[in-house]
Design a protein around this motif. Sequence first.
Motif, PDB file in Angstrom:
ATOM      1  N   ASP A  13       0.792  -1.255  -0.165  1.00  0.00           N
ATOM      2  CA  ASP A  13      -0.060  -0.110   0.150  1.00  0.00           C
ATOM      3  C   ASP A  13       1.069   1.170  -0.057  1.00  0.00           C
ATOM      4  OD1 ASP A  13      -2.136  -1.194  -0.003  1.00  0.00           O
ATOM      5  OD2 ASP A  13      -2.389  -1.563   2.124  1.00  0.00           O
ATOM      6  N   ASP A  14       0.521   2.317   0.883  1.00  0.00           N
ATOM      7  CA  ASP A  14       1.107   3.207   1.015  1.00  0.00           C
ATOM      8  C   ASP A  14       2.119   3.652   1.906  1.00  0.00           C
ATOM      9  OD1 ASP A  14      -0.771   3.190   2.893  1.00  0.00           O
ATOM     10  OD2 ASP A  14      -1.727   5.210   2.572  1.00  0.00           O
ATOM     11  N   ILE A  15       2.482   2.332   2.691  1.00  0.00           N
ATOM     12  CA  ILE A  15       3.292   2.338   3.618  1.00  0.00           C
ATOM     13  C   ILE A  15       4.923   2.869   3.517  1.00  0.00           C
ATOM     14  CG2 ILE A  15       4.564   1.020   5.826  1.00  0.00           C
ATOM     15  CD1 ILE A  15       1.926  -0.926   5.051  1.00  0.00           C
ATOM     16  N   LEU A  17       5.965   5.008   1.383  1.00  0.00           N
ATOM     17  CA  LEU A  17       5.738   6.472   1.186  1.00  0.00           C
ATOM     18  C   LEU A  17       5.704   7.277   2.529  1.00  0.00           C
ATOM     19  CD1 LEU A  17       5.564   8.982  -0.834  1.00  0.00           C
ATOM     20  CD2 LEU A  17       3.156   8.369  -0.764  1.00  0.00           C
ATOM     21  N   LEU A  18       4.671   6.725   3.192  1.00  0.00           N
ATOM     22  CA  LEU A  18       4.381   7.539   4.755  1.00  0.00           C
ATOM     23  C   LEU A  18       5.695   7.284   5.481  1.00  0.00           C
ATOM     24  CD1 LEU A  18       0.896   6.213   5.075  1.00  0.00           C
ATOM     25  CD2 LEU A  18       1.498   8.498   4.591  1.00  0.00           C
ATOM     26  N   GLN A  21       8.601   9.780   4.344  1.00  0.00           N
ATOM     27  CA  GLN A  21       8.181  10.967   4.406  1.00  0.00           C
ATOM     28  C   GLN A  21       8.508  11.417   5.678  1.00  0.00           C
ATOM     29  OE1 GLN A  21       7.841  13.550   2.102  1.00  0.00           O
ATOM     30  NE2 GLN A  21       7.976  14.720   4.020  1.00  0.00           N
ATOM     31  N   SER A  59      -2.349   5.155   7.060  1.00  0.00           N
ATOM     32  CA  SER A  59      -2.668   4.176   6.031  1.00  0.00           C
ATOM     33  C   SER A  59      -4.162   3.704   6.157  1.00  0.00           C
ATOM     34  CB  SER A  59      -1.736   2.977   6.154  1.00  0.00           C
ATOM     35  OG  SER A  59      -1.963   2.222   5.002  1.00  0.00           O
ATOM     36  N   THR A  78       8.304  -5.479   4.977  1.00  0.00           N
ATOM     37  CA  THR A  78       7.998  -4.120   4.651  1.00  0.00           C
ATOM     38  C   THR A  78       8.442  -2.917   5.796  1.00  0.00           C
ATOM     39  OG1 THR A  78       6.154  -4.605   3.347  1.00  0.00           O
ATOM     40  CG2 THR A  78       6.492  -2.324   3.589  1.00  0.00           C
ATOM     41  N   CYS A  82      11.845  -0.503   5.496  1.00  0.00           N
ATOM     42  CA  CYS A  82      11.612   0.829   5.280  1.00  0.00           C
ATOM     43  C   CYS A  82      12.345   1.442   6.264  1.00  0.00           C
ATOM     44  CB  CYS A  82      10.181   0.986   5.284  1.00  0.00           C
ATOM     45  SG  CYS A  82       9.113   0.828   3.945  1.00  0.00           S
TER      46      CYS A  82
END
Length: 94
Positions: A13-15, A17-18, A21, A59, A78, A82
């Motif tokens: 998902d968007d993990i 990116l979050l 950032q 998320s 993930t 990250c």
Amino acid sequence: MSERLIVTNERVDDIPLLLAQMERMGVPFLLDEFFPTHGNWQGLSLGWTATMWLGHILSEGDHRLNHVQDWAEKRLETLSRCSDQEVRALDFSD
């Protein structure tokens, strides 16, 4: 050639990116600097724990802590990649 290949499949998902950032903003490092933990704290640092919880909130749109452990357990690879940290589902237990 009898080597077994182990493939891990996770929903990303968007993990990334979050978390990227928030790391760029210095959130985990600022939290670790200004909120030191007591001597019994083990595992993931407080800053990274809170950052990943914020990632869960953003998320999933769910702020309840009791759902984070199950969420993290499905995304350990993930979260570890990250953050460059060893992440365990137990780090998010309430």
